[in-house]
Design an enzyme around this catalytic site. Structure first.
Site, short mmCIF file in Angstrom:
data_model
loop_
_atom_site.label_atom_id
_atom_site.label_comp_id
_atom_site.label_asym_id
_atom_site.label_seq_id
_atom_site.Cartn_x
_atom_site.Cartn_y
_atom_site.Cartn_z
N GLY A 24 38.17 45.91 27.36
CA GLY A 24 38.22 44.89 28.42
C GLY A 24 38.87 45.43 29.68
O GLY A 24 39.38 46.56 29.70
N LEU A 26 41.67 44.55 31.31
CA LEU A 26 43.10 44.84 31.18
C LEU A 26 43.33 45.96 30.17
O LEU A 26 44.15 46.85 30.41
CB LEU A 26 43.86 43.57 30.76
CG LEU A 26 45.34 43.78 30.47
CD1 LEU A 26 46.09 44.33 31.71
CD2 LEU A 26 45.99 42.46 30.01
N ASP A 48 37.68 44.00 15.40
CA ASP A 48 37.48 42.59 15.72
C ASP A 48 38.70 41.87 15.15
O ASP A 48 38.90 41.84 13.92
CB ASP A 48 36.19 42.09 15.07
CG ASP A 48 35.91 40.62 15.38
OD1 ASP A 48 36.88 39.85 15.51
OD2 ASP A 48 34.74 40.25 15.48
N VAL A 49 39.52 41.29 16.01
CA VAL A 49 40.83 40.77 15.57
C VAL A 49 40.72 39.50 14.72
O VAL A 49 41.74 38.99 14.26
CB VAL A 49 41.79 40.54 16.76
CG1 VAL A 49 42.12 41.86 17.44
CG2 VAL A 49 41.22 39.53 17.75
N ALA A 68 40.81 39.02 23.69
CA ALA A 68 40.82 37.55 23.76
C ALA A 68 39.41 37.04 24.02
O ALA A 68 38.55 37.77 24.53
CB ALA A 68 41.75 37.08 24.88
N THR A 70 37.74 35.13 26.58
CA THR A 70 38.11 34.83 27.96
C THR A 70 37.06 34.01 28.70
O THR A 70 37.18 33.79 29.91
CB THR A 70 38.37 36.14 28.73
OG1 THR A 70 37.21 36.99 28.62
CG2 THR A 70 39.58 36.88 28.20
N TYR A 128 40.09 26.41 26.51
CA TYR A 128 40.62 27.78 26.61
C TYR A 128 42.14 27.74 26.77
O TYR A 128 42.87 28.45 26.06
CB TYR A 128 39.98 28.48 27.82
CG TYR A 128 40.63 29.79 28.21
CD1 TYR A 128 40.42 30.96 27.49
CD2 TYR A 128 41.46 29.86 29.35
CE1 TYR A 128 41.02 32.15 27.87
CE2 TYR A 128 42.05 31.05 29.73
CZ TYR A 128 41.84 32.19 28.99
OH TYR A 128 42.43 33.37 29.37
N LYS A 132 45.08 29.30 24.28
CA LYS A 132 46.03 30.33 24.73
C LYS A 132 47.47 29.83 24.54
O LYS A 132 48.37 30.61 24.22
CB LYS A 132 45.78 30.70 26.19
CG LYS A 132 44.45 31.40 26.44
CD LYS A 132 44.32 32.75 25.75
CE LYS A 132 45.22 33.80 26.36
NZ LYS A 132 44.97 35.14 25.73
N1 LIG Z 1 40.51 37.31 33.12
C1 LIG Z 1 41.43 36.53 33.67
O1 LIG Z 1 41.26 36.03 34.79
C2 LIG Z 1 42.70 36.22 32.93
C3 LIG Z 1 43.64 35.38 33.53
C4 LIG Z 1 44.83 35.12 32.84
C5 LIG Z 1 45.05 35.67 31.60
N2 LIG Z 1 44.10 36.45 31.03
C6 LIG Z 1 44.36 37.02 29.71
O2 LIG Z 1 44.52 38.42 29.85
C7 LIG Z 1 44.06 39.09 28.67
C8 LIG Z 1 43.05 40.17 29.04
O3 LIG Z 1 41.94 39.56 29.65
P1 LIG Z 1 40.80 40.41 30.38
O4 LIG Z 1 40.61 39.82 31.73
O5 LIG Z 1 41.05 41.86 30.23
O6 LIG Z 1 39.55 39.97 29.50
P2 LIG Z 1 38.22 40.77 29.14
O7 LIG Z 1 37.89 41.76 30.21
O8 LIG Z 1 37.23 39.71 28.78
O9 LIG Z 1 38.66 41.59 27.86
C9 LIG Z 1 38.87 40.97 26.63
C10 LIG Z 1 38.38 41.94 25.59
O10 LIG Z 1 38.57 41.34 24.31
C11 LIG Z 1 37.42 41.62 23.56
N3 LIG Z 1 37.27 40.68 22.46
C12 LIG Z 1 36.72 39.44 22.46
N4 LIG Z 1 36.74 38.93 21.25
C13 LIG Z 1 37.31 39.86 20.44
C14 LIG Z 1 37.60 39.92 19.06
N5 LIG Z 1 37.30 38.92 18.24
N6 LIG Z 1 38.21 41.02 18.58
C15 LIG Z 1 38.50 42.06 19.39
N7 LIG Z 1 38.23 42.07 20.69
C16 LIG Z 1 37.65 40.97 21.22
C17 LIG Z 1 36.28 41.56 24.53
O11 LIG Z 1 35.15 42.23 24.02
P3 LIG Z 1 33.67 41.75 24.44
O12 LIG Z 1 33.59 41.99 25.93
O13 LIG Z 1 32.79 42.63 23.63
O14 LIG Z 1 33.59 40.29 24.12
C18 LIG Z 1 36.88 42.26 25.74
O15 LIG Z 1 36.68 43.65 25.67
C19 LIG Z 1 43.52 37.98 27.75
O16 LIG Z 1 44.54 37.59 26.87
C20 LIG Z 1 43.24 36.85 28.72
O17 LIG Z 1 43.29 35.58 28.06
C21 LIG Z 1 42.93 36.76 31.66
#
Ligand SMILES: NC(=O)c1ccc[n+]([C@@H]2O[C@H](COP(=O)([O-])OP(=O)(O)OC[C@H]3O[C@@H](n4cnc5c(N)ncnc54)[C@H](OP(=O)(O)O)[C@@H]3O)[C@@H](O)[C@H]2O)c1
Length: 280
Positions: A24, A26, A48-49, A68, A70, A128, A132
């Site tokens: 992802g 982050l 896969d968590v 997560a 997301t 969502y 969280k």
């Molecule tokens: N994005 C935002 O604006 C935002 C804002 C506030 C907080 N956050 C939090 O910050 C953290 C990182 O978010 P991010 O923006 O980096 O999100 P992201 O780019 O969507 O990355 C999340 C990663 O988790 C993977 N994932 C989904 N389901 C999974 C599972 N069951 N087991 C293992 N991996 C899994 C996804 O894989 P796939 O792509 O293959 O599904 C993706 O690679 C998360 O906790 C999110 O809730 C994000």
């Protein structure tokens, strides 16, 4: 800041750091920011968590849990699916027993205050946000719960990359102007995470988000200006946009606990555009 009973091994001394969701936006930045450690980067295919940790992976000294669900609007249609990943997955990661950084979100708040600090009351408006918030509790006692907001980076799906694409295709885009937050560059968040953990911060909730604040429309205009795109922004309301999930009107995150400060969101925007240019 207090010093908790954390990892016995400091940075750069063979500390084994397991990163979930390493594919992802982050997760990728965390892999870079912790390059001085022994990083075990697991993307979704590797772990896969919602399932047990695959055999053969040694016990970590520190876990950075970036995996997560997301998809904020998608969680409205499948709250159980979102909970399985966000709550069940976090509980599984916490059960590894290592000190844990669990990422959470400004969407745990209702959005009726100008600014939110760590001790302010929560009140998620979306499925969502509820998952969280439950995940924050599932992270357990040996966790830094890092709330952040409006993440963007040079890879994946995010507002910045969407605007760069639309801005190149269109003369005008309609963008929501009644939600205010802190667009946070994942590179800055990853560095601040390292500063938090290596600085000996106590476990608990920490707000790590960019300095400054803006609306999505302000952010889009800044993206177009910095990227040299002539596209105009038409400012609309959340009701006009009509997203499936309700978002907070205001979710500006600030720290009352002395969390490591992040640069202004405009600096994050410029750093991310530089990263994109380097990628070519
Ligand atoms: N994005 C935002 O604006 C935002 C804002 C506030 C907080 N956050 C939090 O910050 C953290 C990182 O978010 P991010 O923006 O980096 O999100 P992201 O780019 O969507 O990355 C999340 C990663 O988790 C993977 N994932 C989904 N389901 C999974 C599972 N069951 N087991 C293992 N991996 C899994 C996804 O894989 P796939 O792509 O293959 O599904 C993706 O690679 C998360 O906790 C999110 O809730 C994000």
């Amino acid at each position: 800041m207090e010093h908790p009973d954390t990892h016995p091994l400091g940075p750069g001394r063979g500390r084994r750091v397991l990163i979930t969701g390493a594919g992802g936006q982050l997760g990728r930045s965390l892999v870079r920011a912790f390059a001085g450690d022994e990083v075990v980067a697991l993307d979704r295919a590797a772990w896969d968590v919602t399932a047990p940790l695959p055999a053969g992976i040694a016990a970590p000294d520190l876990v950075l849990h970036a995996a997560a669900w997301t998809n904020v609007d998608g969680a409205e249609d499948d709250p159980d699916g979102a909970a399985a990943v966000n709550v069940g997955g976090t509980a599984r990661v916490a059960a590894l027993g290592a000190p844990l950084v669990a990422y959470s979100t400004d969407y745990v708040f209702a959005g009726d205050r100008a600014v939110y600090c760590e001790s302010d009351p929560v009140g998620p408006l979306s499925a969502y946000g509820r998952t969280k918030l439950e995940a924050e509790r599932a992270a357990g006692d040996r966790a830094w719960v890092v709330r952040t907001s409006w993440l963007f980076g040079a890879t994946g799906r995010n507002f910045l990359l969407t605007m760069l694409r639309l801005g190149a295709e269109r003369e005008e885009v309609a963008v929501v102007d009644d939600q205010r937050g802190c667009p946070t560059y994942v590179g800055h968040l990853a560095e601040a995470t390292r500063a938090l953990v290596d600085g000996g911060a106590a476990y608990g909730v920490w707000h790590l988000a960019a300095s400054g604040s803006c609306t999505w429309a302000d952010f889009a205009e800044a993206i177009f200006a910095e990227a040299g795109l002539a596209c105009r922004v038409r400012r609309i309301t959340s009701a006009e946009f009509g997203a499936r999930a309700v978002r907070p009107r205001s979710s500006v995150l600030r720290s009352e606990k002395g969390a490591p400060p992040l640069p202004d969101w405009r600096d994050g925007l410029r750093a991310c555009l530089d990263e994109l240019r380097e990628q070519g």
